[in-house]
Design a protein around this motif. Sequence first.
Motif, PDB file in Angstrom:
ATOM      1  N   ASP A  74       0.822  -1.207   0.000  1.00 53.14           N
ATOM      2  CA  ASP A  74       0.000   0.000   0.000  1.00 53.14           C
ATOM      3  C   ASP A  74       0.858   1.260   0.000  1.00 53.14           C
ATOM      4  OD1 ASP A  74       0.867  -0.449   2.616  1.00 53.14           O
ATOM      5  OD2 ASP A  74      -1.030   0.055   3.538  1.00 53.14           O
ATOM      6  N   THR A  75       0.276   2.323  -0.545  1.00 57.08           N
ATOM      7  CA  THR A  75       0.950   3.623  -0.522  1.00 57.08           C
ATOM      8  C   THR A  75       0.227   4.593   0.395  1.00 57.08           C
ATOM      9  OG1 THR A  75      -0.245   4.459  -2.450  1.00 57.08           O
ATOM     10  CG2 THR A  75       1.825   3.302  -2.865  1.00 57.08           C
ATOM     11  N   GLY A  76      -0.943   4.175   0.896  1.00 56.56           N
ATOM     12  CA  GLY A  76      -1.707   4.987   1.840  1.00 56.56           C
ATOM     13  C   GLY A  76      -2.521   4.090   2.757  1.00 56.56           C
ATOM     14  N   ALA A  77      -2.541   4.431   4.043  1.00 54.56           N
ATOM     15  CA  ALA A  77      -3.293   3.648   5.028  1.00 54.56           C
ATOM     16  C   ALA A  77      -3.958   4.602   6.017  1.00 54.56           C
ATOM     17  CB  ALA A  77      -2.379   2.674   5.763  1.00 54.56           C
ATOM     18  N   LEU A  78      -5.281   4.514   6.090  1.00 53.38           N
ATOM     19  CA  LEU A  78      -6.089   5.298   7.018  1.00 53.38           C
ATOM     20  C   LEU A  78      -6.564   4.348   8.110  1.00 53.38           C
ATOM     21  CD1 LEU A  78      -7.751   7.970   7.598  1.00 53.38           C
ATOM     22  CD2 LEU A  78      -9.570   6.891   6.266  1.00 53.38           C
ATOM     23  N   GLU A  79      -6.324   4.710   9.373  1.00 51.68           N
ATOM     24  CA  GLU A  79      -6.764   3.854  10.475  1.00 51.68           C
ATOM     25  C   GLU A  79      -7.654   4.658  11.406  1.00 51.68           C
ATOM     26  OE1 GLU A  79      -5.030   0.527  13.573  1.00 51.68           O
ATOM     27  OE2 GLU A  79      -3.754   1.363  12.016  1.00 51.68           O
ATOM     28  N   THR A  99       4.171  11.052   5.017  1.00 53.19           N
ATOM     29  CA  THR A  99       3.332  12.038   5.695  1.00 53.19           C
ATOM     30  C   THR A  99       2.374  11.296   6.599  1.00 53.19           C
ATOM     31  OG1 THR A  99       3.471  13.588   3.846  1.00 53.19           O
ATOM     32  CG2 THR A  99       1.621  13.880   5.351  1.00 53.19           C
ATOM     33  N   SER A 100       2.095  11.880   7.745  1.00 54.11           N
ATOM     34  CA  SER A 100       1.111  11.337   8.670  1.00 54.11           C
ATOM     35  C   SER A 100       0.144  12.451   9.036  1.00 54.11           C
ATOM     36  CB  SER A 100       1.790  10.804   9.932  1.00 54.11           C
ATOM     37  OG  SER A 100       0.844  10.188  10.782  1.00 54.11           O
ATOM     38  N   GLU A 149       5.177  11.563  -1.828  1.00 57.09           N
ATOM     39  CA  GLU A 149       5.017  11.839  -3.261  1.00 57.09           C
ATOM     40  C   GLU A 149       3.563  11.649  -3.727  1.00 57.09           C
ATOM     41  OE1 GLU A 149       6.849   7.599  -3.200  1.00 57.09           O
ATOM     42  OE2 GLU A 149       7.340   9.484  -2.224  1.00 57.09           O
ATOM     43  N   GLY A 150       2.718  11.008  -2.948  1.00 54.35           N
ATOM     44  CA  GLY A 150       1.301  10.854  -3.283  1.00 54.35           C
ATOM     45  C   GLY A 150       0.416  11.900  -2.630  1.00 54.35           C
ATOM     46  N   GLU A 151       0.993  13.007  -2.202  1.00 53.16           N
ATOM     47  CA  GLU A 151       0.288  14.034  -1.407  1.00 53.16           C
ATOM     48  C   GLU A 151      -1.018  14.500  -2.051  1.00 53.16           C
ATOM     49  OE1 GLU A 151      -0.836  16.602   1.486  1.00 53.16           O
ATOM     50  OE2 GLU A 151       0.927  15.321   1.652  1.00 53.16           O
ATOM     51  N   GLU A 152      -1.008  14.822  -3.332  1.00 51.75           N
ATOM     52  CA  GLU A 152      -2.212  15.398  -3.949  1.00 51.75           C
ATOM     53  C   GLU A 152      -3.396  14.441  -3.875  1.00 51.75           C
ATOM     54  OE1 GLU A 152      -3.745  17.015  -8.250  1.00 51.75           O
ATOM     55  OE2 GLU A 152      -1.633  17.333  -7.729  1.00 51.75           O
TER      56      GLU A 152
END
Length: 184
Positions: free
Chosen positions: A57-62, A126-127, A148-151
């Motif tokens: 994964d490149t993003g994880a929301l918990e 980023t967190s 790098e996936g900020e947007e």
Amino acid sequence: MRKKDLTLRSDHSWESEEGYKIFVADRGAVRFDFPKDWIVKFKEKSVSFHDFEPTDDTGALEMSFNRLPPHDWNTFPLKKALQQILDDDDREILAKGKITSANRDGMKLVWTDLRYIDATEKREATSRILIGIGGNVQVLFTFDYWTEGEEQMRQVWEVVLRSLRLGLFIPDPTRGQVVNPNLN
């Protein structure tokens, strides 16, 4: 947390943003939208949402939440609690954002972001961290992703924030939230 899938009635009132699904915990204690193609993982005390299978994964929301005893939580020091989380963070922090506050729809929310070097991958991440209270429910979100996936990830975060509701009681989750039960 325990997962339970429900079949929605044909006259349900649930609506999410385009490209998103609705997540509801404990009959409305917590409700928010998340990307419809993300993978949901249930843990003992939290739920996580991933853009790809974990480790790839490149993003994880918990998200985790607690029901609180009846009380006027308006004076609870959310900013101080968030600051304590930041102070206790042992990652290699590159930068911390300012703490943002919002009061809306019966909720008090505080959140911030920070950039850090991931200890395993040795790359910048980023967190985003949010604490909220509403309707005797306290919620904690953490959202970690490669910088790098900020947007793309910022858009996900903004939808989560816009759609977040706390402390609602929904008698029939297969129907959705009834705005005015006397009209039905």
